[in-house]
Design an enzyme around this catalytic site. Structure first.
Site, PDB file in Angstrom:
ATOM      1  N   SER A   6     -10.962   9.007  -2.472  1.00 59.18           N
ATOM      2  CA  SER A   6      -9.816   8.365  -2.073  1.00 59.18           C
ATOM      3  C   SER A   6      -8.652   9.306  -2.577  1.00 59.18           C
ATOM      4  CB  SER A   6      -9.491   7.167  -2.912  1.00 59.18           C
ATOM      5  OG  SER A   6      -8.244   6.996  -2.799  1.00 59.18           O
ATOM      6  N   HIS A  29     -10.652   9.197   2.257  1.00 58.14           N
ATOM      7  CA  HIS A  29     -10.283   7.895   2.320  1.00 58.14           C
ATOM      8  C   HIS A  29      -8.679   7.757   1.997  1.00 58.14           C
ATOM      9  CE1 HIS A  29     -10.624   3.428   1.760  1.00 58.14           C
ATOM     10  NE2 HIS A  29      -9.698   3.824   0.689  1.00 58.14           N
ATOM     11  N   ASP A  31      -5.178   5.797   1.342  1.00 51.93           N
ATOM     12  CA  ASP A  31      -4.614   4.544   1.243  1.00 51.93           C
ATOM     13  C   ASP A  31      -3.079   4.231   1.531  1.00 51.93           C
ATOM     14  OD1 ASP A  31      -7.036   3.066  -0.305  1.00 51.93           O
ATOM     15  OD2 ASP A  31      -6.955   4.897  -1.708  1.00 51.93           O
ATOM     16  N   MET A  33       0.063   2.267   1.457  1.00 54.52           N
ATOM     17  CA  MET A  33       0.613   1.145   0.721  1.00 54.52           C
ATOM     18  C   MET A  33       1.807   0.929   1.112  1.00 54.52           C
ATOM     19  SD  MET A  33      -1.262   1.331  -2.788  1.00 54.52           S
ATOM     20  CE  MET A  33      -3.049   1.830  -3.063  1.00 54.52           C
ATOM     21  N   HIS A  62      -7.225   3.232   4.873  1.00 56.23           N
ATOM     22  CA  HIS A  62      -7.143   1.879   4.364  1.00 56.23           C
ATOM     23  C   HIS A  62      -5.639   1.293   4.330  1.00 56.23           C
ATOM     24  CE1 HIS A  62      -8.315  -0.650   0.530  1.00 56.23           C
ATOM     25  NE2 HIS A  62      -7.913  -1.218   1.640  1.00 56.23           N
ATOM     26  N   MET A  64      -3.170  -0.891   3.272  1.00 56.83           N
ATOM     27  CA  MET A  64      -2.875  -2.101   2.583  1.00 56.83           C
ATOM     28  C   MET A  64      -1.239  -2.466   2.761  1.00 56.83           C
ATOM     29  SD  MET A  64      -4.814  -0.913  -0.877  1.00 56.83           S
ATOM     30  CE  MET A  64      -5.084   0.639  -0.127  1.00 56.83           C
ATOM     31  N   MET A 133     -13.571  -5.194  -1.171  1.00 55.62           N
ATOM     32  CA  MET A 133     -12.756  -4.527  -2.335  1.00 55.62           C
ATOM     33  C   MET A 133     -13.487  -5.076  -3.628  1.00 55.62           C
ATOM     34  SD  MET A 133     -10.317  -2.776  -1.121  1.00 55.62           S
ATOM     35  CE  MET A 133      -9.638  -2.395  -2.793  1.00 55.62           C
ATOM     36  N   GLY A 138      -4.264  -1.617  -4.824  1.00 54.57           N
ATOM     37  CA  GLY A 138      -3.084  -1.302  -5.245  1.00 54.57           C
ATOM     38  C   GLY A 138      -2.685  -0.217  -6.079  1.00 54.57           C
ATOM     39  N   PHE A 139      -3.997  -0.016  -6.712  1.00 55.65           N
ATOM     40  CA  PHE A 139      -3.878   1.068  -7.857  1.00 55.65           C
ATOM     41  C   PHE A 139      -5.270   1.779  -8.083  1.00 55.65           C
ATOM     42  CE2 PHE A 139      -0.274  -1.742  -8.837  1.00 55.65           C
ATOM     43  CZ  PHE A 139       0.642  -0.909  -8.984  1.00 55.65           C
ATOM     44  N   GLY A 140      -5.452   3.042  -8.257  1.00 57.04           N
ATOM     45  CA  GLY A 140      -6.673   3.601  -8.541  1.00 57.04           C
ATOM     46  C   GLY A 140      -6.931   3.510 -10.196  1.00 57.04           C
ATOM     47  N   GLY A 141      -8.007   3.807 -10.546  1.00 58.63           N
ATOM     48  CA  GLY A 141      -8.456   3.576 -11.939  1.00 58.63           C
ATOM     49  C   GLY A 141      -8.793   2.602 -12.588  1.00 58.63           C
ATOM     50  N   ASP A 171     -14.910  -0.366  -2.250  1.00 55.36           N
ATOM     51  CA  ASP A 171     -13.447   0.607  -2.648  1.00 55.36           C
ATOM     52  C   ASP A 171     -13.063  -0.142  -4.164  1.00 55.36           C
ATOM     53  OD1 ASP A 171     -11.380   1.957  -3.101  1.00 55.36           O
ATOM     54  OD2 ASP A 171     -10.295   1.114  -1.040  1.00 55.36           O
ATOM     55  N   GLY A 172     -12.942   0.663  -5.091  1.00 53.22           N
ATOM     56  CA  GLY A 172     -12.464   0.290  -6.427  1.00 53.22           C
ATOM     57  C   GLY A 172     -13.450   0.425  -7.491  1.00 53.22           C
ATOM     58  N   GLY A 173     -13.280   1.343  -8.429  1.00 51.75           N
ATOM     59  CA  GLY A 173     -14.003   1.395  -9.644  1.00 51.75           C
ATOM     60  C   GLY A 173     -15.315   1.950  -9.349  1.00 51.75           C
ATOM     61  N   GLY A 193     -12.031   7.158  -5.955  1.00 48.23           N
ATOM     62  CA  GLY A 193     -10.954   7.886  -6.371  1.00 48.23           C
ATOM     63  C   GLY A 193     -10.990   8.640  -7.607  1.00 48.23           C
ATOM     64  N   SER A 194     -10.790   7.968  -8.590  1.00 51.35           N
ATOM     65  CA  SER A 194     -10.648   8.549  -9.857  1.00 51.35           C
ATOM     66  C   SER A 194     -12.043   9.351 -10.360  1.00 51.35           C
ATOM     67  CB  SER A 194     -10.342   7.704 -10.976  1.00 51.35           C
ATOM     68  OG  SER A 194     -11.013   6.464 -10.779  1.00 51.35           O
TER      69      SER A 194
HETATM   70  C1  DX5 Z   1      -7.032   0.827  -4.573  1.00 52.42           C
HETATM   71  C2  DX5 Z   1      -7.399   1.740  -3.430  1.00 52.42           C
HETATM   72  C3  DX5 Z   1      -8.686   2.454  -3.785  1.00 52.42           C
HETATM   73  C4  DX5 Z   1      -8.280   3.363  -4.924  1.00 52.42           C
HETATM   74  C5  DX5 Z   1      -9.638   3.639  -5.534  1.00 52.42           C
HETATM   75  O1  DX5 Z   1      -6.344  -0.303  -3.906  1.00 52.42           O
HETATM   76  O2  DX5 Z   1      -7.926   1.165  -2.052  1.00 52.42           O
HETATM   77  O3  DX5 Z   1      -8.994   3.303  -2.544  1.00 52.42           O
HETATM   78  O4  DX5 Z   1      -7.957   4.696  -4.479  1.00 52.42           O
HETATM   79  O5  DX5 Z   1      -9.629   4.238  -6.752  1.00 52.42           O
HETATM   80  P1  DX5 Z   1     -10.762   4.225  -7.816  1.00 52.42           P
HETATM   81  O6  DX5 Z   1     -11.911   4.897  -7.376  1.00 52.42           O
HETATM   82  O7  DX5 Z   1     -10.291   5.122  -8.809  1.00 52.42           O
HETATM   83  O8  DX5 Z   1     -10.837   2.765  -8.352  1.00 52.42           O
HETATM   84 ZN    ZN Z   2      -8.773   2.101  -0.493  1.00 52.89          ZN
END
Ligand code: DX5
Ligand code: ZN
Length: 219
Positions: A6, A29, A31, A33, A62, A64, A133, A138-141, A171-173, A193-194
């Site tokens: 991501s 990927h 995102d 938003m 993706h 959102m 999900m 909404g947010f990475g990390g 997707d996520g964590g 992502g992170s």
């Molecule tokens: C969150 C995004 C993800 C995000 C994942 O809403 O859809 O794609 O970037 O980030 P990590 O892998 O850090 O959870």
């Molecule tokens: Zn995503």
């Protein structure tokens, strides 16, 4: 087993370089938003058009955003090879999936952690992928929600029954410590992502994640 890093965790001032750093991944990927569907604002169509133009790998969008019925086909027309909309936001899921496909992209729908999959099982015949999900969008990390693995299993089972080639994305964590349970539950496309852009070597993290997924998954 496919890895889709991501760009949300990449350096937004150097996106072309950041795409180059993950050229060994299967997808990039992106995102999108809109600050309405989720409380965060990233980028939109003009930026995605440029990302598609310079990316060494296909773009996985993706969305959102509210009103994907109106906006999703444009991302496919812009060259994104996969376009995912949220079932919580869409009005005409079938029409939107068909419009994405006729614009030449793979179509997918996403479900938030609090959204059940079962009411949308009939939509499988209209899509190429389901995104489960594993954080609130909404947010990475954010921390991985292991309680979503039951839903991944349920989707994998439904996909098996439906036949055809439908991918199951998480997707996520997703990281080296959580990807195994995702693969065991039946996911085959992993967004990270992170875990990728926070690593010393993004390409190295992609290889590590892919190897772990292959060891613990079916494919
Ligand atoms: C969150 C995004 C993800 C995000 C994942 O809403 O859809 O794609 O970037 O980030 P990590 O892998 O850090 O959870
Ligand atoms: Zn995503």
């Amino acid at each position: 087993m496919q890895i889709s890093p991501s760009l949300l965790s990449a350096d937004f001032a150097n996106l072309e370089r950041e795409l180059g750093a993950i050229a060994n991944a299967d997808w990039a990927h992106v995102d999108v938003m809109d600050n309405h569907f989720v409380p965060n604002l990233t980028l939109g169509l003009p930026v995605v058009e440029r990302l598609v133009a310079v990316s060494p790998i296909p773009v996985d969008c993706h969305l959102m955003i509210d009103d994907p019925d109106r906006w999703a086909p444009g991302y496919a027309e812009a060259g994104a090879r996969s376009v995912t909309f949220h079932v919580e936001a869409v009005r005409d899921a079938v029409g939107t999936a068909r419009a994405i496909r006729s614009a030449g992209a793979r179509a997918a729908f996403a479900v938030k952690p609090g959204t059940a999959f079962a009411p949308y099982a009939d939509l499988l015949r209209e899509v190429d992928m389901v995104l489960v999900m594993t954080v609130e969008p909404g947010f990475g990390g954010q921390s991985f929600m292991a309680d979503q693995m039951a839903k991944v299993r349920e989707v994998r089972e439904a996909v098996r029954r439906a036949g055809g080639e439908i991918w199951v994305q998480v997707d996520g964590g997703v990281s080296a410590s959580t990807i195994e349970q995702c693969a065991e539950a039946g996911a085959d496309v992993f967004v990270a992502g992170s875990a990728v852009y926070g690593a010393e070597s993004a390409a190295g993290a992609v290889e590590e994640l892919r190897a772990l997924a292959q060891q613990h998954g079916e494919q």
